[in-house]
Design a protein around this motif. Sequence first.
Motif, PDB file in Angstrom:
ATOM      1  N   THR A 272       0.831  -1.204   0.000  1.00 16.04           N
ATOM      2  CA  THR A 272       0.000   0.000   0.000  1.00 16.04           C
ATOM      3  C   THR A 272       0.870   1.260   0.000  1.00 16.04           C
ATOM      4  O   THR A 272       2.054   1.206   0.346  1.00 16.04           O
ATOM      5  CB  THR A 272      -0.907   0.048   1.248  1.00 16.04           C
ATOM      6  N   ARG A 273       0.243   2.378  -0.355  1.00 15.56           N
ATOM      7  CA  ARG A 273       0.945   3.666  -0.282  1.00 15.56           C
ATOM      8  C   ARG A 273       1.455   3.909   1.133  1.00 15.56           C
ATOM      9  O   ARG A 273       2.574   4.391   1.333  1.00 15.56           O
ATOM     10  CB  ARG A 273      -0.010   4.808  -0.663  1.00 15.56           C
ATOM     11  N   GLU A 274       0.619   3.562   2.120  1.00 19.69           N
ATOM     12  CA  GLU A 274       0.986   3.818   3.515  1.00 19.69           C
ATOM     13  C   GLU A 274       2.238   3.024   3.907  1.00 19.69           C
ATOM     14  O   GLU A 274       3.120   3.547   4.593  1.00 19.69           O
ATOM     15  CB  GLU A 274      -0.174   3.466   4.458  1.00 19.69           C
ATOM     16  N   GLN A 275       2.296   1.752   3.450  1.00 23.00           N
ATOM     17  CA  GLN A 275       3.478   0.945   3.775  1.00 23.00           C
ATOM     18  C   GLN A 275       4.731   1.556   3.153  1.00 23.00           C
ATOM     19  O   GLN A 275       5.789   1.625   3.786  1.00 23.00           O
ATOM     20  CB  GLN A 275       3.290  -0.498   3.259  1.00 23.00           C
ATOM     21  N   ILE A 276       4.606   2.010   1.919  1.00 20.01           N
ATOM     22  CA  ILE A 276       5.763   2.622   1.249  1.00 20.01           C
ATOM     23  C   ILE A 276       6.171   3.901   1.974  1.00 20.01           C
ATOM     24  O   ILE A 276       7.349   4.118   2.271  1.00 20.01           O
ATOM     25  CB  ILE A 276       5.442   2.901  -0.234  1.00 20.01           C
ATOM     26  N   GLN A 277       5.175   4.730   2.305  1.00 15.03           N
ATOM     27  CA  GLN A 277       5.480   6.017   2.953  1.00 15.03           C
ATOM     28  C   GLN A 277       6.079   5.841   4.341  1.00 15.03           C
ATOM     29  O   GLN A 277       6.784   6.730   4.828  1.00 15.03           O
ATOM     30  CB  GLN A 277       4.208   6.873   3.036  1.00 15.03           C
ATOM     31  N   ALA A 278       5.811   4.698   4.975  1.00 17.79           N
ATOM     32  CA  ALA A 278       6.386   4.442   6.301  1.00 17.79           C
ATOM     33  C   ALA A 278       7.838   3.972   6.204  1.00 17.79           C
ATOM     34  O   ALA A 278       8.530   3.861   7.212  1.00 17.79           O
ATOM     35  CB  ALA A 278       5.551   3.385   7.032  1.00 17.79           C
ATOM     36  N   GLY A 279       8.301   3.721   4.990  1.00 16.68           N
ATOM     37  CA  GLY A 279       9.673   3.234   4.795  1.00 16.68           C
ATOM     38  C   GLY A 279      10.687   4.365   4.866  1.00 16.68           C
ATOM     39  O   GLY A 279      10.342   5.529   5.057  1.00 16.68           O
ATOM     40  N   PRO A 280      11.977   4.016   4.717  1.00 15.35           N
ATOM     41  CA  PRO A 280      13.043   5.026   4.811  1.00 15.35           C
ATOM     42  C   PRO A 280      13.034   5.977   3.611  1.00 15.35           C
ATOM     43  O   PRO A 280      12.490   5.635   2.560  1.00 15.35           O
ATOM     44  CB  PRO A 280      14.321   4.186   4.824  1.00 15.35           C
ATOM     45  N   PRO A 281      13.616   7.182   3.757  1.00 13.48           N
ATOM     46  CA  PRO A 281      13.692   8.131   2.635  1.00 13.48           C
ATOM     47  C   PRO A 281      14.806   7.746   1.669  1.00 13.48           C
ATOM     48  O   PRO A 281      15.751   8.499   1.445  1.00 13.48           O
ATOM     49  CB  PRO A 281      13.977   9.469   3.332  1.00 13.48           C
TER      50      PRO A 281
ATOM     51  N   PRO B 166      14.129  -7.487  -5.603  1.00  9.19           N
ATOM     52  CA  PRO B 166      14.627  -8.812  -5.218  1.00  9.19           C
ATOM     53  C   PRO B 166      15.576  -8.724  -4.026  1.00  9.19           C
ATOM     54  O   PRO B 166      16.774  -9.001  -4.136  1.00  9.19           O
ATOM     55  CB  PRO B 166      15.341  -9.289  -6.488  1.00  9.19           C
ATOM     56  N   VAL B 167      15.038  -8.304  -2.895  1.00  2.00           N
ATOM     57  CA  VAL B 167      15.822  -8.232  -1.652  1.00  2.00           C
ATOM     58  C   VAL B 167      14.921  -8.697  -0.511  1.00  2.00           C
ATOM     59  O   VAL B 167      13.695  -8.625  -0.614  1.00  2.00           O
ATOM     60  CB  VAL B 167      16.314  -6.797  -1.338  1.00  2.00           C
ATOM     61  N   THR B 168      15.559  -9.165   0.568  1.00  2.00           N
ATOM     62  CA  THR B 168      14.758  -9.536   1.732  1.00  2.00           C
ATOM     63  C   THR B 168      14.407  -8.265   2.492  1.00  2.00           C
ATOM     64  O   THR B 168      15.124  -7.275   2.419  1.00  2.00           O
ATOM     65  CB  THR B 168      15.540 -10.489   2.660  1.00  2.00           C
ATOM     66  N   SER B 169      13.304  -8.282   3.215  1.00  2.00           N
ATOM     67  CA  SER B 169      12.883  -7.045   3.860  1.00  2.00           C
ATOM     68  C   SER B 169      13.877  -6.707   4.968  1.00  2.00           C
ATOM     69  O   SER B 169      14.527  -7.569   5.547  1.00  2.00           O
ATOM     70  CB  SER B 169      11.462  -7.173   4.388  1.00  2.00           C
ATOM     71  N   GLY B 170      14.018  -5.410   5.206  1.00  5.99           N
ATOM     72  CA  GLY B 170      15.005  -4.966   6.180  1.00  5.99           C
ATOM     73  C   GLY B 170      16.291  -4.503   5.521  1.00  5.99           C
ATOM     74  O   GLY B 170      17.246  -4.131   6.190  1.00  5.99           O
ATOM     75  N   ALA B 171      16.299  -4.504   4.188  1.00  7.15           N
ATOM     76  CA  ALA B 171      17.497  -4.046   3.476  1.00  7.15           C
ATOM     77  C   ALA B 171      17.866  -2.628   3.897  1.00  7.15           C
ATOM     78  O   ALA B 171      19.042  -2.277   3.976  1.00  7.15           O
ATOM     79  CB  ALA B 171      17.268  -4.099   1.964  1.00  7.15           C
ATOM     80  N   GLY B 172      16.832  -1.846   4.184  1.00  3.86           N
ATOM     81  CA  GLY B 172      17.073  -0.452   4.542  1.00  3.86           C
ATOM     82  C   GLY B 172      17.852  -0.301   5.829  1.00  3.86           C
ATOM     83  O   GLY B 172      18.484   0.721   6.072  1.00  3.86           O
TER      84      GLY B 172
END
Length: 418
Positions: A51-60, A70-76
């Motif tokens: 969702t947009r909200e999930q993306i917006q909650a991610g890092p800048p 193609p990465v596991t989550s938490g790459a940020g």
Amino acid sequence: MTAPAPTTPSIGAAYALKCRECGAEYELDASYACLECFGPLEVAYETTMVTREQIQAGPPSMWRYEALLPVTSGAGARPGLHPGFTQLVRADNLAAALGARAVWVKDDSGNPTHSFKDRVVAVALENARRLGYETIACASTGNLANAVAAAAARAGLASVVFVPSNLEAGKIITTAVYGGTLVAIDGNYDDVNRLCSEIAANRNWGFVNVNLRPYYAEGSKTVGFEIAEQLGWRLPDAFVSPVASGSLLTKVDKAFREFTRLGLVDEKPYQVFGAQATGCSPVSTAFRDGLDIIRPVKPDTIAKSLAIGNPADGPYALDAVRRTGGAIADVTDAEVVEGIELLARTEGIFAETAGGVVVATYRKLLAEGLIDPGAEVVLLNTGDGLKTLDAVASTSKPTFTISPSYDDFEAHYTGESS
Ligand SMILES: *Cc1c(COP(=O)(O)O)cnc(C)c1O
Ligand SMILES: [Zn+2]
């Protein structure tokens, strides 16, 4: 004979490498060509929901779109250069100068090593680590060299970077400074690339744009994701992308289609435009001649970052452009310099030669009636002018040089009076 069914675990939503030509599927390992038809492999994903909200909650950074990579989550959260989420600049002055309605510049000179290549390297590096490589390598036209050497330094991996020896000093020095091995080859990029394929077959190295190419290429999608998000979750009417191998152009198009399919933006028609320098314009030539096959050329242009004479993704770039009713055109080196200066003087953005190619090509497409001046257009500036100073060195000089004397200043200054 059928391809082996993928057995490796999924990486995020990615479950296989899939042949673009015949659809055969392979494990998510370091391979890039189909064993059955030699077609290029591309990452395939399970149907994802984001969702947009999930993306917006991610890092800048580009990692806000990790669910679509193609990465596991938490790459940020991992160490790395965290490229992306660069500025989308509303370019009203440029639009006015060109007689266009609405122009934006996606300014990827703001990345850690000042080009969009940090994005592709970030995804390739995650996969190099996953696959256990201790050395990462690449064949580069310049910016990739910077990005690989810097990312390897941050990740504590060894790097071996191969470049044509005639590159700009601004790309040799800014690669060598990060340490690692920098191999300058007396030949053009296509010679460098051929040598790298041979080396990749004999050494256990992760070549970001050879054996890791399917992962690398996905990184370019984040340019398209960001454009759509930064426009307020909608697509522009058109974008103009520089074309070297053709990968970036095809991946921005793919990004727009993925966002549409996920319902993150409303479906709408948009046009894809490609920009090349006349001195290396195999894709533009094929477009103009109405051909599907791209005849390789020997590059001769100041736009060295785009100097790929035998572009791997050229046919797919042609497809995207034709499917959307866009066009590909090319501009001379003199027009490239004018493009750099026009962008600098209207918007305060100093682009490298590839950005000059894009601005000049947009101007040419307008003049030839191939793009609607009323269309809302995003121009991709993929790199920083500080790395290609030679392009403008002879035209960008002090207005005048004088002695430290007031009279001397008054005698020379011809700007507006006090
Ligand atoms: C690599 C590069 C491109 C485009 O590369 P593709 O191979 O077409 O994906 C565009 N601009 C700059 C500055 C680059 O370094
Ligand atoms: Zn195949």
